[in-house]
Every structure is written in structure tokens, then in C-alpha cells.
Write a protein that holds these residues in place. Structure first.
Motif, PDB file in Angstrom:
ATOM      1  N   LYS A   1       0.850  -1.188   0.000  1.00  0.00           N
ATOM      2  CA  LYS A   1       0.000   0.000   0.000  1.00  0.00           C
ATOM      3  C   LYS A   1       0.889   1.242   0.000  1.00  0.00           C
ATOM      4  N   LYS A   2       0.330   2.361  -0.462  1.00  0.00           N
ATOM      5  CA  LYS A   2       1.115   3.580  -0.585  1.00  0.00           C
ATOM      6  C   LYS A   2       0.614   4.615   0.425  1.00  0.00           C
ATOM      7  N   PHE A   3       1.581   5.295   1.084  1.00  0.00           N
ATOM      8  CA  PHE A   3       1.269   6.297   2.096  1.00  0.00           C
ATOM      9  C   PHE A   3       2.000   7.594   1.782  1.00  0.00           C
ATOM     10  N   CYS A   4       1.390   8.721   2.225  1.00  0.00           N
ATOM     11  CA  CYS A   4       1.956  10.031   1.897  1.00  0.00           C
ATOM     12  C   CYS A   4       3.041  10.456   2.874  1.00  0.00           C
ATOM     13  N   CYS A   5       3.058   9.853   4.064  1.00  0.00           N
ATOM     14  CA  CYS A   5       4.041  10.256   5.067  1.00  0.00           C
ATOM     15  C   CYS A   5       4.220   9.135   6.084  1.00  0.00           C
ATOM     16  N   GLN A   6       5.195   9.309   6.950  1.00  0.00           N
ATOM     17  CA  GLN A   6       5.500   8.298   7.955  1.00  0.00           C
ATOM     18  C   GLN A   6       4.365   8.188   8.972  1.00  0.00           C
ATOM     19  N   GLY A   7       3.679   9.330   9.238  1.00  0.00           N
ATOM     20  CA  GLY A   7       2.589   9.326  10.209  1.00  0.00           C
ATOM     21  C   GLY A   7       1.454   8.410   9.794  1.00  0.00           C
ATOM     22  N   CYS A   8       1.018   8.509   8.517  1.00  0.00           N
ATOM     23  CA  CYS A   8      -0.071   7.659   8.025  1.00  0.00           C
ATOM     24  C   CYS A   8       0.335   6.185   8.044  1.00  0.00           C
ATOM     25  N   LYS A   9       1.578   5.905   7.690  1.00  0.00           N
ATOM     26  CA  LYS A   9       2.093   4.531   7.712  1.00  0.00           C
ATOM     27  C   LYS A   9       2.074   3.981   9.143  1.00  0.00           C
ATOM     28  N   THR A  10       2.443   4.829  10.109  1.00  0.00           N
ATOM     29  CA  THR A  10       2.475   4.407  11.508  1.00  0.00           C
ATOM     30  C   THR A  10       1.080   4.056  12.004  1.00  0.00           C
ATOM     31  N   VAL A  11       0.075   4.879  11.644  1.00  0.00           N
ATOM     32  CA  VAL A  11      -1.300   4.596  12.061  1.00  0.00           C
ATOM     33  C   VAL A  11      -1.756   3.259  11.485  1.00  0.00           C
ATOM     34  N   TYR A  12      -1.444   3.029  10.216  1.00  0.00           N
ATOM     35  CA  TYR A  12      -1.816   1.754   9.585  1.00  0.00           C
ATOM     36  C   TYR A  12      -1.163   0.587  10.326  1.00  0.00           C
ATOM     37  N   GLU A  13       0.095   0.761  10.733  1.00  0.00           N
ATOM     38  CA  GLU A  13       0.792  -0.297  11.475  1.00  0.00           C
ATOM     39  C   GLU A  13       0.120  -0.570  12.821  1.00  0.00           C
TER      40      GLU A  13
ATOM     41  N   LYS B 144     -13.489   4.603   2.346  1.00  0.00           N
ATOM     42  CA  LYS B 144     -12.218   4.682   1.635  1.00  0.00           C
ATOM     43  C   LYS B 144     -11.421   5.865   2.163  1.00  0.00           C
ATOM     44  N   SER B 145     -10.181   5.640   2.547  1.00  0.00           N
ATOM     45  CA  SER B 145      -9.267   6.675   3.059  1.00  0.00           C
ATOM     46  C   SER B 145      -9.919   7.512   4.157  1.00  0.00           C
ATOM     47  N   PRO B 146     -10.317   6.895   5.276  1.00  0.00           N
ATOM     48  CA  PRO B 146     -11.069   7.641   6.295  1.00  0.00           C
ATOM     49  C   PRO B 146     -10.214   8.398   7.301  1.00  0.00           C
ATOM     50  N   GLY B 147      -8.903   8.152   7.321  1.00  0.00           N
ATOM     51  CA  GLY B 147      -8.071   8.662   8.404  1.00  0.00           C
ATOM     52  C   GLY B 147      -7.538  10.064   8.204  1.00  0.00           C
ATOM     53  N   ALA B 148      -6.833  10.539   9.223  1.00  0.00           N
ATOM     54  CA  ALA B 148      -6.164  11.845   9.183  1.00  0.00           C
ATOM     55  C   ALA B 148      -4.726  11.652   9.624  1.00  0.00           C
ATOM     56  N   THR B 149      -3.827  12.460   9.083  1.00  0.00           N
ATOM     57  CA  THR B 149      -2.412  12.355   9.432  1.00  0.00           C
ATOM     58  C   THR B 149      -2.191  12.865  10.850  1.00  0.00           C
ATOM     59  N   PRO B 150      -1.595  12.059  11.736  1.00  0.00           N
ATOM     60  CA  PRO B 150      -1.355  12.529  13.110  1.00  0.00           C
ATOM     61  C   PRO B 150      -0.304  13.633  13.136  1.00  0.00           C
ATOM     62  N   GLN B 151      -0.478  14.590  14.068  1.00  0.00           N
ATOM     63  CA  GLN B 151       0.447  15.708  14.203  1.00  0.00           C
ATOM     64  C   GLN B 151       1.345  15.504  15.427  1.00  0.00           C
ATOM     65  N   ASP B 152       2.504  16.156  15.414  1.00  0.00           N
ATOM     66  CA  ASP B 152       3.418  16.094  16.547  1.00  0.00           C
ATOM     67  C   ASP B 152       2.882  16.985  17.666  1.00  0.00           C
ATOM     68  N   ILE B 153       2.523  16.404  18.804  1.00  0.00           N
ATOM     69  CA  ILE B 153       1.946  17.189  19.902  1.00  0.00           C
ATOM     70  C   ILE B 153       2.771  17.024  21.179  1.00  0.00           C
ATOM     71  N   GLN B 154       4.054  16.771  21.038  1.00  0.00           N
ATOM     72  CA  GLN B 154       4.925  16.531  22.179  1.00  0.00           C
ATOM     73  C   GLN B 154       4.803  17.658  23.203  1.00  0.00           C
ATOM     74  N   GLY B 155       4.450  17.325  24.437  1.00  0.00           N
ATOM     75  CA  GLY B 155       4.372  18.307  25.515  1.00  0.00           C
ATOM     76  C   GLY B 155       3.086  19.106  25.567  1.00  0.00           C
ATOM     77  N   LYS B 156       2.229  18.963  24.567  1.00  0.00           N
ATOM     78  CA  LYS B 156       1.034  19.799  24.482  1.00  0.00           C
ATOM     79  C   LYS B 156       0.037  19.506  25.596  1.00  0.00           C
ATOM     80  N   TYR B 157      -0.035  18.262  26.050  1.00  0.00           N
ATOM     81  CA  TYR B 157      -1.032  17.881  27.045  1.00  0.00           C
ATOM     82  C   TYR B 157      -0.413  17.515  28.392  1.00  0.00           C
ATOM     83  N   ASP B 158       0.742  18.109  28.704  1.00  0.00           N
ATOM     84  CA  ASP B 158       1.385  17.842  29.998  1.00  0.00           C
ATOM     85  C   ASP B 158       0.523  18.313  31.164  1.00  0.00           C
TER      86      ASP B 158
END
Length: 793
Positions: free
Chosen positions: A24-36, A51-65
Motif C-alpha cells: 500500500k502507498k502512504f503520503c508520510c510516515q505518520g499515516c504509515k504508523t497509524v496503519y501499522e 475509503k481513506s477515512p483517516g487523518a495524518t497525526p500531528q506532533d503534539i509533544q508536551g502539548k497535554y502535559d
């Protein structure tokens, strides 16, 4: 070669960024990670629903501390007893059946979660979990890692769970129960069959019908008695008086018939009337209750902020614990929650949340920064001047003049009709009774009862709710969400329309970009595109999307200087992108300074600039010319008149343009128009328009995302439907026309019915049978006509 789409999110995969995994083909590492993640937990059924229901996860490091704080957790959680905790999280990305399925199977991804339930209309998921096994913070990060980042705001912290008034629902349910059972029990008597079993148990069934009618009479219809009493007390005759009187007369007459064994009475018609009246009210009130029209700053501010202590340590604290003199750390893309002084050397603040203007403002050390601004770029430090409750944004939002005032003098079309209908009906009923009482007391009571039943204004009362309810539904499907039915009547009376400029008639999603200067070679464009790729500045992102696709280059050195521009080195060649002073561009005249531009210098040589001109919304010119034939059009703007020439070129000649308007000035402008007797509709988008939206007769907020932000208003219009504003206005006028036609139809029915009733030729039983038929006729008529007018535009 055709464009490839990402298997997970559906976005187009850029050249040289394609990732192949599991065929399968993915646009970024984030989408591939979710599939994994989904594959690992045997949840790939997620992709079978949509078909293609997901969203690309964003980097939220520290946002919800801040979720580590027990004080904050106690406010966010709905329930916590022992190790069992329940929380409701708002998930903006919920949009399809796949989203519902995965969010209701979170227990298979995260141990400790026992159950999760999705509320699709409100875009919320309610999660029950074991706090000893998993923390709320872990759940939030898990949701974010699969592309369903929650939206947690100050409103969650302060208000907690909202109380919902379900009184009308209970009354409607009771009325339906009574109506249905009474109809069932009354059915045999309609045929008057002489049968031993029916004749012997007739008193029992009539008594049961009487008992079943009491909850509907005393509880379900109670609002009509209260309204009628208040109307009489205030010496005003509204339509609830004949309704309440008709209900009481029907009940008294039916009880008399049952006690005297004259018949079964009209309990079925009585409970049917109450049920249909309440159904119309419910239909009107429940329309699009998932939208909030009275939002305040708490809906958009973060719960907590990072405070720097005297020993230089950092901690997340609730916003309401922030005091004057505290030092705060504001990260990239974070909203500034309080007014303060900038300590860091420089900062770039986006105030579009408050002002509606898209261009960010540069601040230097010592400058004052206001609550509501969004920090763009590297992390900054600031010192607090005022607490949250005393900040400029809170005061602006809480200002009395910015609150939507209910137009007390506005009378609904139903009120206007009932002003004449009610006294005339009562006069006819008592006149008929007074005439026949000298001849035959039985006929006199029959006439009085038949008049009130046959002319009981249920058809009139239901006309407006069902018409407006259906119009609300139709408009909602076309992405115009009205606060209530009264807005439709107000829309039909509008004669002046005032538009905000930036963000309303212009869109921030795209911009008209032109280049002026020495033509750039293909090599220069490749270098420019790669440098812009590393920047998160709004103008950089616009220009990056505007430039053609190129091959990827390694950037040797990159520095983004906040408020100035970018310095980078690619293949030993230096490139500068930014303001005119930063790159050393030639001296500009004043008219050029007003334009938003990015200047380019490559290898120490100034090349030219990319100028950004606001892009007007699609269909703007056609819309304004259509509106100008019926309405006065005016445009207000908080920025300078640099675009006056461009606006005059696309707008009708009689359009008034006013620039440099502060929020208070916009409100005063609307007020002055109203003092001249004009009915004003204001169309805006940001908090700077909140005062004008509240002051106007009708305030419509344009939103790129109806679930994210809108100030207090009467309606929320999805930006994609902006060009159809004239259609919505015309449909509101057509709805008034439908109501007037149905009133005429109802009046003809009443004249015919009353002519028989007043002469004593209409039995109350026949009147009771005709009454619900007239109601069904009117409801069907208004529904069909509203659908017809909506479809023919």
C-alpha cells in the motif's frame, strides 16, 4: 503517470515522498504508523467502512502535559470513583462510519479502557477507563497518534457537564402515549356496533379513556395554560388563549358526555391536538442543536499554560491560577491566554482570532502582547500583566454592547394574526351561545363547543412551526445553520447588508500571488522551493504551495528569523527570503509598502518579490450584483484601504466601502443604520465583528469550519456556500409567503366550518373529526410548498 492517493488519509502523494508498505502507498510516515497500529491490533476493518477515512497525526509533544495535574483532571473528568473514571472528549475529526467504529474499539488498542461510546452529532467520544492502568494523558496521546486528537479547552475546565432541559421531550412522550392508547380504545365506538361484550364493558373503557386523557391535559398541555394566563394578565391576546380554551372546553364537554352516557366524547381529538402542537414545537427547537451560537473565549482558550518559576523550573498550571507578575512560556502555535509584556527578543503574533486580519504582527522585547494572539515561530517568554478575567479579550467579549440583544418589539407572524383571530373567535363563540340559549340549551352548548373545536387555531399555530422547521432543515442541509425560527422572519425583513472584508468576502485559504523582478531560472526555483519547505510561516506555506513541484535538495544551513525572514544555504549558495529591509530591496513607495510581499535575494543579488493579494471568494461579484438589486450593500474593514481599487472593480458602483474600522466603530455603524429605520444583516467572521453581529437585526458568521469558531450570532454559514447568500434570503421570504397562503387556506376552512357550527348544523363529534384532518392538511401543505420553493431556486 496518474496521481497516487494515500491509502490512509486520501491526500495526494507528492513526488519523491511516496512510502510503500504492505503493498500500500502512504503520503508520510505518520499515516504509515497509524496503519501499522491498526494492523498490529487486528483493526484493519477500519478501511472497509470508508475509503481513506483517516487523518495524518500531528506532533503534539508536551502539548497535554497539563493533564498530569490532579486539579485539572478533577475538572475535566465527568466521573471518578476509586479506579473507575469517565471522560467525554471532543474529537473534531469524527466524520464517517470508520471513525465511529475505531473510536468504539479503543479498548483493543489501549489496555485499561473498558468502553467507549461515540456521540456522532456532537463529535464526542465518552470513554470509561481504569485510572490505575492508564492515565487520561496516555489516552489523549494514543488518540492523537491515530489521527483523532481531542480538542480540550478552558470551557471543559470551568463548566464541566451541562444540564440539558428535557421537559419538552417528556411532555411530548406523555402526549404520544395518551393519544395512541386513547385512539386504540376509541376505535370500536366509531362504528357503533351493537355487540354484547362491547356494550357491557363500554363504561369501563370510557373511564379508562378519561383517566388516560388526564396526564396529557394536566401535564403535556400545561405550557399553553401558563402562556394564556400570562397573556390575559398582560392584557394581550395571543393564539394560546383559544388553544387553551379549546382544550378545556373539549375536555369538559367530553367528560359531560361520558358521565351522562351521551357518547365517548372527544378525548382522542383532544390528545391528538396536544400531541401535534408539541411535535411542531419540538421540530422547531431541536433543529441543529449541536451548534453553539453563544460561544465565549472559554471555548477556545487552553486549560493550562507553562509557568516558569523563580528557580527556572517549568510547570503546567491552570489558567485561572496565573497571576500578575508570573512568567509564562508560550510555544509555537499556542494561544496567548493573558495580556502581558514580551520578555524574549522578538516574537511574531497572529491576531486573526481577535481581529480577523490574517497578517501577523512583529513584537519586540518590552512590547505589550494581548490575549487571543497565536504565537508563530520559536518559543517565547512573557510576563503577565493581567489575569484571564481582566485581559483585553475577556473584557471585549464580556462587554454588554457585544451581547446579542433579543428584539423585544419583534412580533412573529403568528402573533400578528392571533391579535385579530383570538377576539373574533371568542366573540363568535359567545354570540352563538347567547343566541341559542333562548331557544335550546343543548343546541347552545353544542354551538359553543363546535365553534371552539372547529375553529381551534391548531392549524394556525402549527403553520409557522412546521414551515420554519422544514426551512431550518433545508437550510441546514445546505450548510446555513440558523439559531432559531425567528431568524427566518428577520431575514425576510432585511433591507441592508453589511459585510466585513477580511475573512468574509476574502478567503485566507488561498491568495493571488504574482512575481515582480528578474525572471528566476529553473535552478533558482528549485532552491527557493526547498528552502520554503522548511518554514512554517503562513506566507511561506502559501508560496510553497504556489510554486511548481521540484526535486528535493539537501539544505546545508537554515535559520528563520522571526518577523524578518529566512537565511539558508543550499549547495554553497546563500538565499534570503523575507521583508524588503531584511534582504536589502530597493526603496519602495508608500503604495507598494501596503502590499504583502516576500522578497528574494540569491547569491547576494536581489532578484524580485512575490506579492500576495487577497483572493476574493468564488462567486463574489455575481452575488453582490444580485444582492444590489434588492438591498443596500456596505463593506466594513479593520485594515487600510490598500485594496479599495480592487474592491471597486468587482463590486457594484453603489457599494459603500469603509476602512480602518475598530470593533466599536463597526457596532456604532450598524446602530446608526438602524436608527434610520433600516433592517440590517451583518456578515462577519472574527471576534472583531462580534459587536456588529450582536447589534444587527440578523448576524451571520462565516466559518471555514462550523465546529471550530464563530462569535455570538444568529446563524453560521459554511464558507463554501457564501455565494448562495441571495438564495437563502429569497427562501426566507418564500417561507413567509407559504405561511400567508396556509393562513388563507385555514381561514377558508374556518369560515365554512363556523357557518355550519353557528347555525347548529355541526355536531361537536363531527367537528372533532374534522379538526385533526384540517391540521394534517395544513402541515402537509406547508411541507410540500417549502420543499417546492427550496428546489426551484
Amino acid at each position: 503517470m496518474s496521481e497516487q492517493s494515500c491509502f490512509h488519509c486520501g491526500l495526494t502523494i507528492l513526488k519523491n515522498e511516496e512510502i510503500d508498505f504492505d503493498e500500500k502507498k502512504f503520503c508520510c510516515q505518520g499515516c504509515k504508523t497509524v496503519y501499522e497500529i491498526f494492523s498490529l491490533h487486528d483493526l484493519t476493518c477500519y478501511y472497509d467502512f470508508e475509503k481513506s477515512p483517516g487523518a495524518t497525526p500531528q506532533d503534539i509533544q508536551g502539548k497535554y502535559d497539563f493533564l498530569d495535574s490532579e486539579a485539572i483532571l478533577s475538572k475535566v473528568l465527568e466521573f471518578q470513583e476509586g479506579n473507575t473514571a469517565i471522560v467525554s472528549l471532543n474529537i473534531p475529526h469524527i466524520h464517517c462510519s470508520s471513525c465511529i467504529w475505531i473510536l468504539e474499539n479503543l479498548n483493543r488498542i489501549q489496555s485499561g479502557i473498558s468502553s467507549s461510546q461515540v456521540n456522532f452529532p456532537e463529535k464526542k467520544v465518552r470513554i470509561t477507563f481504569d485510572s490505575d492502568q492508564v492515565s487520561l494523558k496516555s489516552i489523549v496521546y494514543m488518540l492523537s497518534s491515530i489521527g483523532y486528537e481531542p480538542y480540550i479547552s478552558l470551557e471543559n475546565y470551568e463548566t464541566g457537564q451541562k444540564n440539558v432541559d428535557r421537559t419538552l421531550t417528556y411532555k411530548l412522550g406523555m402526549a404520544f402515549f395518551c393519544f395512541g392508547n386513547i385512539m386504540l380504545l376509541s376505535f370500536p365506538e366509531y362504528f357503533e356496533i351493537k355487540e354484547f361484550w362491547l356494550d357491557n364493558y363500554k363504561p369501563f373503557f370510557r373511564g379508562l379513556i378519561f383517566i388516560l386523557s388526564l396526564p396529557s391535559l394536566l401535564y403535556s398541555a400545561s405550557d399553553y395554560y401558563v402562556s394564556a394566563y400570562k397573556s390575559i394578565k398582560s392584557k394581550m391576546l395571543n393564539i394560546d388563549i383559544p388553544i387553551a380554551l379549546g382544550i378545556i372546553v373539549m375536555f369538559v364537554r367530553s367528560t359531560f358526555d361520558v358521565v351522562m352516557n351521551y357518547g365517548s366524547g372527544f378525548f382522542d381529538s383532544l390528545t391528538g391536538l396536544i400531541f401535534f402542537m408539541l411535535l411542531g414545537k419540538m421540530f422547531q427547537i431541536k433543529t441543529y442543536s449541536f451548534l453553539s451560537f453563544e460561544r465565549d473565549f472559554k471555548s477556545y482558550f487552553p486549560i493550562a499554560v507553562t509557568r516558569i518559576n523563580l528557580d527556572a523550573s517549568e510547570e503546567s498550571v491552570p489558567i485561572y491560577d496565573v497571576e500578575k507578575g508570573n512568567r509564562l512560556l508560550i510555544r509555537n502555535q499556542e494561544l496567548i491566554p493573558v495580556d502581558g509584556i514580551l520578555i524574549s527578543e522578538k516574537a511574531e503574533i497572529d491576531y486573526s482570532f481577535v481581529t480577523g486580519e490574517a497578517v501577523s504582527i512583529e513584537k519586540k522585547s518590552g512590547d505589550k502582547v494581548f490575549a487571543g494572539g497565536k504565537q508563530i515561530g520559536k518559543v517565547i517568554e512573557m510576563e503577565v500583566l493581567f489575569s484571564v478575567s481582566q485581559s483585553y479579550l475577556t473584557q471585549l467579549w464580556s462587554n454588554e454592547i457585544f451581547q446579542k440583544k433579543v428584539l423585544q418589539k419583534h412580533k412573529t407572524i403568528t402573533d400578528a394574526i392571533s391579535r385579530y383571530f383570538t377576539p373574533i373567535l371568542l366573540l363568535i363563540a359567545f354570540t352563538g351561545f347567547g343566541y341559542w340559549i333562548f331557544f335550546d340549551a343543548n343546541i347552545a352548548f353544542n354551538v359553543f363547543t363546535a365553534v371552539l373545536i372547529v375553529a381551534c387555531p391548531c392549524a394556525l399555530a402549527l403553520t409557522a412551526p412546521f414551515t420554519f422547521g422544514n426551512i431550518l432543515r433545508i437550510l441546514g442541509k445546505q450548510k446555513l445553520y440558523l439559531k432559531n425560527a425567528l431568524v427566518i422572519e428577520q431575514l425576510a425583513k432585511v433591507d441592508t447588508i453589511v459585510f466585513d472584508k477580511t475573512g468574509t468576502i476574502t478567503t485566507n485559504k488561498k491568495s493571488d500571488i504574482t512575481y515582480e523582478g528578474v525572471p528566476l531560472s529553473d535552478e533558482n526555483l528549485i532552491v527557493l522551493k526547498n528552502v520554503l519547505r522548511a518554514s512554517n510561516h503562513p506566507l511561506s506555506r502559501m508560496l510553497y504551495d504556489f510554486l511548481p513541484e521540484t526535486k528535493k535538495l539537501k539544505i546545508d544551513d537554515f535559520e528563520e528569523i522571526t518577523g524578518k525572514g529566512i537565511v539558508a544555504s543550499v549547495e554553497n549558495e546563500t538565499i534570503q527570503i523575507g521583508s524588503a529591509s531584511f534582504v536589502g530591496a530597493p526603496i519602495l513607495n508608500e503604495s507598494q509598502i501596503e502590499k504583502t510581499a516576500l522578497h528574494i535575494k540569491i547569491g547576494g543579488i536581489y532578484c524580485g518579490k512575490y506579492t500576495f493579494k487577497n483572493q476574493y471568494r468564488d462567486g463574489l461579484e455575481k452575488l453582490f450584483f444580485a444582492l444590489s438589486e434588492k438591498y443596500q450593500i456596505k463593506v466594513l474593514s479593520g485594515d487600510n484601504d490598500g485594496e479599495r481599487v480592487n474592491l471597486e472593480a468587482v463590486l457594484p458602483k453603489n457599494t459603500e466601502l469603509i476602512f480602518n474600522q475598530k470593533p466599536e466603530q463597526k457596532l456604532e455603524f450598524i446602530r446608526q443604520l438602524q436608527e434610520k429605520g433600516q433592517n440590517v444583516m451583518m456578515v462577519g467572521d472574527g471576534l472583531n465583528d462580534a459587536g456588529a453581529l450582536a447589534q444587527s437585526n440578523v448576524g451571520i458568521s462565516i466559518s471555514e469550519n462550523v465546529n471550530v469558531f464563530s462569535p455570538a450570532c444568529d446563524a453560521i454559514l459554511d464558507a463554501s456556500e457564501f455565494s448562495r447568500l441571495d438564495y437563502f434570503l429569497q427562501l426566507s421570504q418564500d417561507s413567509i409567503k407559504i405561511i400567508k397562503m396556509s393562513f388563507v387556506l385555514s381561514l377558508l376552512y374556518n369560515v365554512i366550518g363556523l357557518s355550519f357550527a353557528i347555525t347548529g348544523n355541526l355536531l361537536p363529534l363531527v367537528a372533532a373529526i374534522i379538526m385533526p384532518l384540517s391540521t394534517i392538511t395544513i402541515v402537509s401543505f406547508v411541507t410540500l410548498m417549502s420543499n417546492f420553493y427550496a428546489s426551484r431556486k
